[in-house]
Write an enzyme that holds these catalytic residues in place. Structure first.
Site, PDB file in Angstrom:
ATOM      1  N   TYR A  33       0.839  -1.199   0.000  1.00  0.00           N
ATOM      2  CA  TYR A  33       0.000   0.000   0.000  1.00  0.00           C
ATOM      3  C   TYR A  33       0.868   1.241   0.000  1.00  0.00           C
ATOM      4  O   TYR A  33       2.064   1.201   0.273  1.00  0.00           O
ATOM      5  CB  TYR A  33      -0.955   0.007   1.190  1.00  0.00           C
ATOM      6  CG  TYR A  33      -0.331   0.402   2.508  1.00  0.00           C
ATOM      7  CD1 TYR A  33      -0.529   1.684   3.035  1.00  0.00           C
ATOM      8  CD2 TYR A  33       0.451  -0.492   3.241  1.00  0.00           C
ATOM      9  CE1 TYR A  33       0.041   2.056   4.250  1.00  0.00           C
ATOM     10  CE2 TYR A  33       1.013  -0.138   4.451  1.00  0.00           C
ATOM     11  CZ  TYR A  33       0.806   1.141   4.958  1.00  0.00           C
ATOM     12  OH  TYR A  33       1.372   1.503   6.149  1.00  0.00           O
ATOM     13  N   ARG A  52       8.233   4.796  -4.247  1.00  0.00           N
ATOM     14  CA  ARG A  52       8.303   3.816  -3.158  1.00  0.00           C
ATOM     15  C   ARG A  52       7.310   2.681  -3.389  1.00  0.00           C
ATOM     16  O   ARG A  52       7.611   1.515  -3.113  1.00  0.00           O
ATOM     17  CB  ARG A  52       8.042   4.492  -1.814  1.00  0.00           C
ATOM     18  CG  ARG A  52       8.219   3.552  -0.623  1.00  0.00           C
ATOM     19  CD  ARG A  52       8.135   4.281   0.699  1.00  0.00           C
ATOM     20  NE  ARG A  52       6.826   4.869   0.941  1.00  0.00           N
ATOM     21  CZ  ARG A  52       6.495   5.522   2.058  1.00  0.00           C
ATOM     22  NH1 ARG A  52       7.396   5.692   3.016  1.00  0.00           N
ATOM     23  NH2 ARG A  52       5.281   6.034   2.208  1.00  0.00           N
ATOM     24  N   ARG A 100      -6.890 -20.500  -2.559  1.00  0.00           N
ATOM     25  CA  ARG A 100      -5.949 -20.319  -1.452  1.00  0.00           C
ATOM     26  C   ARG A 100      -4.808 -21.336  -1.507  1.00  0.00           C
ATOM     27  O   ARG A 100      -5.013 -22.539  -1.446  1.00  0.00           O
ATOM     28  CB  ARG A 100      -6.679 -20.428  -0.100  1.00  0.00           C
ATOM     29  CG  ARG A 100      -5.777 -20.066   1.084  1.00  0.00           C
ATOM     30  CD  ARG A 100      -6.507 -20.229   2.419  1.00  0.00           C
ATOM     31  NE  ARG A 100      -5.655 -19.769   3.508  1.00  0.00           N
ATOM     32  CZ  ARG A 100      -4.696 -20.495   4.089  1.00  0.00           C
ATOM     33  NH1 ARG A 100      -4.474 -21.741   3.659  1.00  0.00           N
ATOM     34  NH2 ARG A 100      -3.968 -20.000   5.074  1.00  0.00           N
ATOM     35  N   LYS A 148       6.599  -1.621   2.131  1.00  0.00           N
ATOM     36  CA  LYS A 148       5.357  -1.076   2.698  1.00  0.00           C
ATOM     37  C   LYS A 148       4.223  -2.081   2.507  1.00  0.00           C
ATOM     38  O   LYS A 148       3.300  -1.899   1.709  1.00  0.00           O
ATOM     39  CB  LYS A 148       5.019   0.278   2.062  1.00  0.00           C
ATOM     40  CG  LYS A 148       4.099   1.138   2.927  1.00  0.00           C
ATOM     41  CD  LYS A 148       4.047   2.552   2.417  1.00  0.00           C
ATOM     42  CE  LYS A 148       3.055   3.405   3.187  1.00  0.00           C
ATOM     43  NZ  LYS A 148       3.449   3.641   4.580  1.00  0.00           N
ATOM     44  N   GLU A 180      11.278   3.024  14.725  1.00  0.00           N
ATOM     45  CA  GLU A 180      10.421   4.058  14.140  1.00  0.00           C
ATOM     46  C   GLU A 180       9.082   4.027  14.841  1.00  0.00           C
ATOM     47  O   GLU A 180       8.848   3.212  15.740  1.00  0.00           O
ATOM     48  CB  GLU A 180      10.254   3.826  12.640  1.00  0.00           C
ATOM     49  CG  GLU A 180       9.686   2.467  12.282  1.00  0.00           C
ATOM     50  CD  GLU A 180       9.776   2.163  10.786  1.00  0.00           C
ATOM     51  OE1 GLU A 180       9.840   3.111   9.985  1.00  0.00           O
ATOM     52  OE2 GLU A 180       9.784   0.968  10.425  1.00  0.00           O
ATOM     53  N   LEU A 205      11.023   1.668   7.426  1.00  0.00           N
ATOM     54  CA  LEU A 205      10.437   2.099   6.157  1.00  0.00           C
ATOM     55  C   LEU A 205      11.130   3.383   5.699  1.00  0.00           C
ATOM     56  O   LEU A 205      11.339   4.287   6.515  1.00  0.00           O
ATOM     57  CB  LEU A 205       8.943   2.352   6.328  1.00  0.00           C
ATOM     58  CG  LEU A 205       8.179   2.750   5.074  1.00  0.00           C
ATOM     59  CD1 LEU A 205       8.008   1.546   4.160  1.00  0.00           C
ATOM     60  CD2 LEU A 205       6.827   3.347   5.423  1.00  0.00           C
TER      61      LEU A 205
END
Length: 283
Positions: A33, A52, A100, A148, A180, A205
């Site tokens: 995301y 990114r 799955r 991310k 962070e 990140l």
């Protein structure tokens, strides 16, 4: 105005947007995301966010479904459709829908693409005036924090620890050093005008706002020192703050109940927020 989202090539009403239960983002958190800020209806530092996004997708082997130009066009149309003047654009790409199985599905499986907007007061956030209080928590995440990923359970638990303590954010700690925030980058400022933040690696990140703030340090009379810092060093700092696309530059006035500096937002933090706001308005 009814809320519009973007889903797999179409702009659709929010109430009609549906993702199949076999989507790998739902089953495995197998996706990436990204979030861009919107100020006065314009995207802030968006090229860096899209770069990114592209890097994170490549790191886990998901094909980027759009060029940067196409992403920007879709984001801009979505912002306009929802009449957002200030807030956020959320983008998510998963490995798509398949039966799955832990292994990747066939290479031609289309990725699932979702975008939505959220209105949010960023510039006039009262927390920026009084300063944020935060807590520290153990960092429970995996070893590729530079990606991310939508796998955010550890961050959810950290953010809930902050909410339960009645504070704004949690800083995650590993081997005594701050990595962070649960959704931000951590900084401290020393009494001799040094800005200290952890260097980029797979442990954190690569924050887009972090990147911009480091470019602004010379104008704020700060020398950059990229290295880990301990919680004890943060408690003794002259100033502390965190950055993110939704918070911009947010002063920290207390950590685990201990005041930072004089317990008020510091002059360097205020200056960096002012400089970043100016940059955002010009973008």
């Amino acid at each position: 105005m009814s809320r519009t989202v973007y889903l797999d090539g179409r702009f659709v009403p929010f109430a009609e947007a549906r993702v199949p239960i076999m989507d790998r983002g739902f089953l495995f958190a197998d996706g990436i995301y990204e979030v861009s800020a919107v100020i006065e209806g314009r995207l802030v530092d968006n090229a860096a966010h899209l770069a990114r996004l592209d890097r994170s997708l490549a790191e886990i082997g998901i094909r980027n479904p759009h060029s940067s130009e196409e992403w920007t066009r879709l984001q801009t149309e979505l912002v306009a459709s929802n009449g957002v003047r200030e807030g956020l654009v959320y983008m998510q790409v998963t490995r798509g829908v398949a039966e799955r199985d832990f292994a990747f599905p066939a290479a031609d499986t289309p990725p699932t693409v979702v975008m939505f907007t959220q209105e949010k007061a960023i510039r006039a956030n009262p927390l920026a005036e009084r300063g944020a209080r935060i807590v520290t928590v153990e960092d429970l995440r995996w070893k590729r924090r530079d990606i991310k990923s939508v796998a955010l359970l550890a961050q959810v638990l950290a953010k809930q620890a902050a909410a339960s303590a009645g504070v704004a954010e949690a800083w995650m700690v590993e081997d005594g050093a701050v990595t962070e925030g649960s959704s931000s980058t951590a900084f401290i400022v020393t009494g001799d005008n040094r800005l200290i933040t952890r260097p980029l690696s797979t442990a954190i990140l690569p924050g887009i706002t972090r990147q911009a703030v480091l470019r602004l340090c010379a104008e704020a009379d700060l020398r950059i020192e990229e290295r880990p810092f301990a919680v004890e060093e943060a408690l003794a700092a002259a100033e502390a703050f965190y950055t993110s696309a939704s918070a911009f530059v947010m002063p920290v006035v207390a950590i685990d109940g201990h005041p930072i500096g004089d317990g008020r937002p510091g002059p360097h933090t205020r200056r960096l927020r002012e400089l970043y706001m100016g940059m955002a308005l010009e973008s």
